[in-house]
Motif scaffolding. Structure first.
Motif, PDB file in Angstrom:
ATOM      1  N   LEU A 116      45.608  33.820  29.920  1.00  0.00           N
ATOM      2  CA  LEU A 116      44.450  34.711  29.961  1.00  0.00           C
ATOM      3  C   LEU A 116      44.673  36.113  29.411  1.00  0.00           C
ATOM      4  O   LEU A 116      43.722  36.743  28.951  1.00  0.00           O
ATOM      5  N   LEU A 176      42.021  30.584  38.315  1.00  0.00           N
ATOM      6  CA  LEU A 176      42.416  29.520  37.402  1.00  0.00           C
ATOM      7  C   LEU A 176      43.525  28.662  38.012  1.00  0.00           C
ATOM      8  O   LEU A 176      43.477  27.433  37.950  1.00  0.00           O
ATOM      9  N   THR A 197      43.058  40.414  35.007  1.00  0.00           N
ATOM     10  CA  THR A 197      43.881  39.267  34.615  1.00  0.00           C
ATOM     11  C   THR A 197      44.371  38.509  35.835  1.00  0.00           C
ATOM     12  O   THR A 197      44.291  37.281  35.888  1.00  0.00           O
ATOM     13  N   SER A 226      48.906  30.962  34.188  1.00  0.00           N
ATOM     14  CA  SER A 226      47.519  31.398  34.041  1.00  0.00           C
ATOM     15  C   SER A 226      47.448  32.798  33.438  1.00  0.00           C
ATOM     16  O   SER A 226      46.596  33.071  32.583  1.00  0.00           O
ATOM     17  N   LEU A 245      41.458  36.675  37.776  1.00  0.00           N
ATOM     18  CA  LEU A 245      41.061  35.443  37.079  1.00  0.00           C
ATOM     19  C   LEU A 245      42.182  34.400  37.097  1.00  0.00           C
ATOM     20  O   LEU A 245      41.916  33.198  37.202  1.00  0.00           O
ATOM     21  N   SER A 246      43.425  34.849  37.011  1.00  0.00           N
ATOM     22  CA  SER A 246      44.563  33.929  37.028  1.00  0.00           C
ATOM     23  C   SER A 246      44.692  33.213  38.361  1.00  0.00           C
ATOM     24  O   SER A 246      45.025  32.031  38.408  1.00  0.00           O
TER      25      SER A 246
END
Length: 186
Positions: A114, A159, A152, A110, A155-156
């Motif tokens: 991203l 995700l 990052t 991820s 969000l990872s």
């Protein structure tokens, strides 16, 4: 950290340019499996061969690959139980088995997907400000890292949790269903 090394790969996908290093790996395997150290010496000729065929731009790259070959050979050759190499390898194994390392490994795909989506706009916004452009390059790097890293990874994680893990679960169900149907037909 090593711009000369990384800029020397204008054609990294051409197998012929990587062939000497593949051969070095095969020779290291042979050295370890047959306990014959002279194969490592022959493997060290691979970077020199690469240099002669024009793959390397500088002698520094030849030296770096020679150190990589020696390091790999040292790690793979059998050592006594309490040797420094075994302790170093065990430390590495313990570190890579830690919760933090496992977490970083789980979200790494991820992060890979991203990071540029976040890095490029962040830098694009920051370079519009003279105070940022006037900073020393190391400080600019640290500032961008401090901004990008938390975003990052946040969000990872999302995700990974809501897309990747769900996709893996769906994939496993599909495979199970296909296997059941295949076994019923057979």
């Amino acid at each position: 950290m090593a711009p000369e090394y990384f800029s020397a790969f204008p054609r990294p996908s051409m197998i012929i340019f990587k062939l000497p290093i593949f051969l070095a790996g095969m020779l290291i395997y042979k050295s370890v499996s047959e306990n014959r150290k002279h194969y490592v010496i022959i493997a060290m000729l691979a970077p020199l061969f690469s240099w002669f065929i024009g793959y390397f731009i500088s002698r520094g790259l030849v030296v770096i690959e020679m150190f990589l070959i020696i390091g790999l050979a040292v790690l793979l050759i059998n050592h006594g139980e309490n040797s420094i190499t075994i302790r170093f390898a065990n430390f590495g194994k313990k570190f890579l088995s830690s919760r933090l390392s496992r977490f970083l490994g789980e979200v790494s795909y991820s992060v890979y997907l991203l990071h540029l989506i976040i890095v490029i706009p962040t830098i694009g916004i920051l370079v519009q400000h003279s105070w940022f452009v006037d900073l020393p390059s190391a400080l600019r790097f640290l500032l961008v890292t401090a901004v990008v890293l938390p975003v990052t990874y946040a969000l990872s994680i999302l995700l990974f949790k809501y897309v990747e893990q769900k996709g893996i679960a769906i994939g496993k169900k599909l495979i199970k269903t296909i296997n059941v149907k295949t076994n019923e037909i057979a």
